[in-house]
Structures are given as structure tokens and as C-alpha cells.
Scaffold this active site. Structure first.
Site, mmCIF file in Angstrom:
data_model
loop_
_atom_site.group_PDB
_atom_site.id
_atom_site.type_symbol
_atom_site.label_atom_id
_atom_site.label_comp_id
_atom_site.label_asym_id
_atom_site.label_seq_id
_atom_site.Cartn_x
_atom_site.Cartn_y
_atom_site.Cartn_z
ATOM 1 N N GLY A 118 80.679 -15.113 30.648
ATOM 2 C CA GLY A 118 80.237 -16.027 29.605
ATOM 3 C C GLY A 118 79.543 -17.277 30.105
ATOM 4 C CB CYS A 122 72.241 4.672 4.967
ATOM 5 S SG CYS A 122 70.645 5.197 5.615
ATOM 6 C CB CYS A 128 72.022 9.017 7.203
ATOM 7 S SG CYS A 128 72.897 7.479 7.516
ATOM 8 C CB CYS A 151 70.958 3.190 9.339
ATOM 9 S SG CYS A 151 72.306 4.105 8.643
ATOM 10 C CB CYS A 171 69.638 6.328 10.437
ATOM 11 S SG CYS A 171 69.301 6.663 8.707
#
Lengths: 279, 192
Positions: free
Chosen positions: A30, A239, A242, A264, A270
Site C-alpha cells: 500500500g 444484464c 446474459c 455487464c 458477459c
């Protein structure tokens, strides 16, 4: 492959500098390591940090996937993929599962990553405190002292004004309980995928000349309060292509009368979930 | 006669780097180094692979035993600078851990820049993963078990003392028998 360049475009001195910085970045999760960002054949803001990290990693056996907001077929993704197949002659793919290296702008793939994959993020602003404190010398000191009160005040002001934490992307995280870190402008929907990920995650900011890392299996906590815990967005839509109800959706305007469609954002996920692919 | 370095400098250093990166990302797990270049004694080929991969004219290296042949080899192939003082070194090569200087005599970084710290390459005698000490920390899912042979017990006490200064510290690469084990400053030794 264009033979006029060194393998993967960068010269070996630059790669070594990047590699040393990447190893320190992994050793201090980090923390933003400064590096000597080079001029690349595309402008800052188009993923120069991610490209330099990818160039330092890339070997002839790698299979590279590049996504831009989840999509493999947008300008930025197509060009970066083509760039590396020209200067390194490596194989590319659009399938998450087939890739060894994935460079991403602002999304984490929906498909779970594996231990042998590396995810490289393009980062516009690596310093999570920058909008609250413009001076680099000051933000360095705040990180040195782990003094992140400013960010807590900002989230508190969100709650005071809107009744909830309004930050929905680039949502700040605390890595290994020590460094406040920007996850890059991914939707906060993706934040849980950062926590204890099996894959190594590397972040490159070319204009700001910083890189940082989240090692695998590392605690990544999205900042929140006890009475206002971290919450994910949810949609009432599925979606349209899909039918998925658990992936991140983009809202797309499809005609002049303002008809909308939700699809998506992850194009590979997708296409793998459409009825014809499942059959 | 001078020994050769990497046969394929671009690809050998890339492959070595990827192992080092995975080693640092998954501490306390031995990883096999893919290329072992020739190295003059007392430097082991594993240590030479790391030095050739990461060091150049921008880095300074401290050698515990700066034999003339080693210094000449490294200067010729890597163009690196040799550090006189441990405090000035970006990298240090320890070939006899029993008589090494104190860990805190190496650069541990400062709080604004903890990355300005030394990386130590330590030549040890071997690794065992079926017994030994247990480690935890970033990069380790639960715990990892590892015994590092050829390292005095006192070393772990010194390292534990240094860990009070996190995020300051030094990062370690242990090498033996074609393998490398990385141990960043964040890896904790668990008390049994």
C-alpha cells in the site's frame, strides 16, 4: 513484432529500476514508491503507469489481457494490447482465465483470479488524500504518521450531507492495517475483490510517477464507520444480454428516444454467461 | 579468466525477476530460480542471479567479503558501485550469516520513504518446508512453515526487534540449492 525496439519497448536500465521499485512496493503493501516514469508513445492519462509496469513484467511466455472499464474491445484496451504484441511479440487474449497478466483500467474482472495471475492497474491519482491535501510533503507526513483523520472527516461529511457515504468509485482502503491506499477509480462494487485476493495486484501511475502493490492474501479494508458500514451498490436490473444479476452493470443509451439498456461491464464474463455459450 | 554472466541478459533477468516478484509476494515459500549464472567464490550462483537481475550503475552493493575477483566480476557485468559502509548499501550480499553485521546497521528507510531501505541477499545452507518455524503476514494465506538451515537463532531475535519499527525495515532474500525464499519486513515469525 517490430524488431527496432528492445523487448517490451523499455530499455533494460529502466526495467531494472521498475523491478527494484516493484519489489519494494510488494514488501511495503500500500505504500507509494516513487519511480522514474518514462515518456511513453501515448499521453499521460492513457495508462502509461500500467504500461510501464506491464513492460517490466512481461516475458515471451506471457498471455496478456487488457481491459478498459471491463471491456476488451474499447480503444484504450485494443491499442495497449496491440502495442505489446508489436514490441514484445507476446500472445494476447480476451479471456480472463487464459491470461497470465491482466492490465486494467478501472475494473477488476468478475471471474475470480488465480495465484498464477498478476493484475496491473492504471492509476490516474495514486494519493488518496490528494483532493483533501494538495501538498506532497504534507501527505507524505500524514502517511508516515498513519494520520488518516482527514479521510474519516470527509466520509463523515458525506454522511452529514447525504445521509450515507456518497463515494462510489476510488473508494479508499486501508492495506494490511497500515497504509491508506487508492484502489484506483474502480467502482466500490469491486473493493471486496481486493481483500485477500489470490492474485498479486500492482498499481502504476505514470504521470504521478508512483507505483504500489497489494500482495496476495493481504487484508484490505474499505474505510467505514461502525454505524455506517461499507455497503455495495445493488441493481434491480439484470444484464440485458446474459441475464446476470451479480455482475457490475453499465447503463447504455441505445437510441435517439432515450431507451436504456443495462449490460455487464465485463465483456468476457458477459459473453461466457449468455445462453448460447452455456448451451 | 573472467566468468560469463547471463547468456540471454534480457530474458534471463526477466525470468529471474518474475520468480523474485512471486517470492516477495508469497513469503517463506522456496521458489526455484530458472537461471543460474556462473559466479566466483564465495558468491553462490543464486545470489549472482539476483544481483545481475536487479543491480546496475544506479545501485550500490555491500559485500560481506569483497574478494577482488567478486568485485571485478560485478563491476564488469553489472557496472554497480560497491558500498564501503553497510548504511549506504541498496543491496548487501551476506555469505556467512553467522558473522554478519547487525540488521539495523543497514538502511531501514525513513518514515516518509520506507522504500529507501536495504535488500539483503543471504546465502544459507538449505530450506525445509516439512518442519521449522511458522510465518504469517501479507502474502501468506494462513501460515507457512519453513526451516532455514545455516542461520543462527539470534538472527530471528534481531529481526523481531527490528519489526517494532515497521514500516521501516530491511527485506531479505535467502538463497540455497537453486532456490530463493523472500522475506519482506512485514512477515511475522509466530511464537509456538
Amino acid at each position: 513484432m517490430t524488431p527496432r525496439y528492445n523487448f517490451a519497448f523499455l530499455d533494460e536500465d529502466t526495467k531494472r529500476m521498475l523491478r527494484r521499485a516493484l519489489l519494494k512496493a510488494v514488501a511495503i503493501p500500500g505504500y507509494q514508491v516513487p519511480f522514474g516514469s518514462r515518456e511513453m508513445p501515448l499521453p499521460y492519462g492513457w495508462g502509461t503507469g500500467g504500461i510501464q509496469v506491464t513492460a517490466a513484467l512481461l516475458g515471451p511466455d506471457d498471455v496478456l489481457k487488457v481491459i478498459d472499464q471491463g471491456a476488451d474491445d474499447t480503444t484504450n484496451a485494443v491499442n495497449i494490447r496491440r502495442f505489446f504484441s508489436r514490441v514484445a511479440g507476446i500472445a494476447t487474449t480476451e479471456r480472463t482465465a487464459d491470461a497470465t497478466l491482466i492490465q486494467t483500467r478501472h475494473r477488476i474482472p468478475e471471474t475470480s483470479l488465480r495465484e498464477d495471475q498478476i493484475l496491473v492497474f492504471q492509476v490516474p491519482e495514486p494519493e488518496p488524500l490528494r483532493t483533501l491535501e494538495p501538498r506532497e510533503a504534507e501527505t507524505r507526513t500524514l502517511h508516515a504518521l498513519a494520520d488518516y483523520g482527514l479521510m474519516h472527516v470527509k466520509l463523515y461529511e458525506d454522511i452529514a450531507q447525504y445521509g450515507r457515504i456518497a463515494t462510489s468509485y476510488d473508494y479508499p482502503v486501508l492495506v494490511d492495517g497500515r497504509f491508506l491506499t487508492s484502489p484506483s477509480p474502480i467502482p466500490k462494487f469491486d473493493n471486496p475483490k481486493l481483500d485477500r485476493s489470490p492474485a498479486l495486484m500492482l498499481f502504476g501511475a505514470g504521470r504521478e510517477k508512483r507505483l504500489y502493490a497489494i500482495p496476495p492474501y493481504t487484508r484490505v479494508e474499505s474505510l467505514a464507520f461502525d454505524d455506517h458500514p461499507f455497503e455495495l451498490q445493488s441493481w434491480e436490473h439484470h444484464c440485458a444480454l446474459c441475464g446476470s444479476n451479480d455482475s457490475y452493470l453499465d447503463e447504455v443509451v441505445v437510441d435517439d428516444s432515450g431507451t436504456r439498456m443495462f449490460v455487464c461491464s465485463d465483456t468476457d464474463y458477459c459473453s461466457g454467461h449468455r445462453p448460447e455459450a452455456r448451451a | 579468466m573472467m566468468l560469463a554472466a547471463f547468456a540471454e541478459p534480457v530474458f534471463d533477468s526477466q525470468r529471474t525477476f518474475r520468480e523474485l516478484l512471486q517470492a516477495m509476494a508469497r513469503p517463506a515459500v522456496p521458489r526455484r530460480l530458472p537461471v543460474l549464472p556462473p559466479a566466483p567464490a564465495p558468491v553462490r550462483p543464486e545470489a549472482m542471479a539476483i544481483l545481475l537481475t536487479l543491480c546496475d550503475a544506479a545501485t550500490s552493493v555491500w559485500l560481506q567479503h569483497p574478494a577482488a575477483e567478486v568485485a571485478g566480476h560485478l563491476r564488469f557485468h553489472a557496472g554497480l558501485r560497491l558500498a564501503e559502509q553497510t548504511q549506504q548499501a541498496d543491496f548487501a550480499l551476506i555469505d556467512a550469516p553467522a558473522s554478519m553485521p547487525a540488521l539495523d546497521s543497514f538502511a531501514c528507510g525513513d518514515l516518509r520513504y520506507p522504500d529507501r531501505s536495504a535488500s539483503l541477499i543471504m546465502q544459507v545452507e538449505g530450506f525445509r518446508t516439512d518442519r521449522g518455524r511458522r510465518f504469517a503476514g501479507p502474502g501468506i494465506r494462513d501460515t507457512e512453515m519453513l526451516a532455514i538451515e545455516g542461520l543462527p537463532d539470534e538472527f530471528w531475535h534481531r529481526r523481531a526487534e527490528l519489526s517494532a519499527q515497521l514500516p521501516l525495515g530491511v527485506d531479505l532474500y535467502f538463497v540455497a540449492a537453486q532456490h530463493v525464499v523472500a522475506m519482506p519486513r512485514t512477515t511475522r515469525l509466530l511464537e509456538d
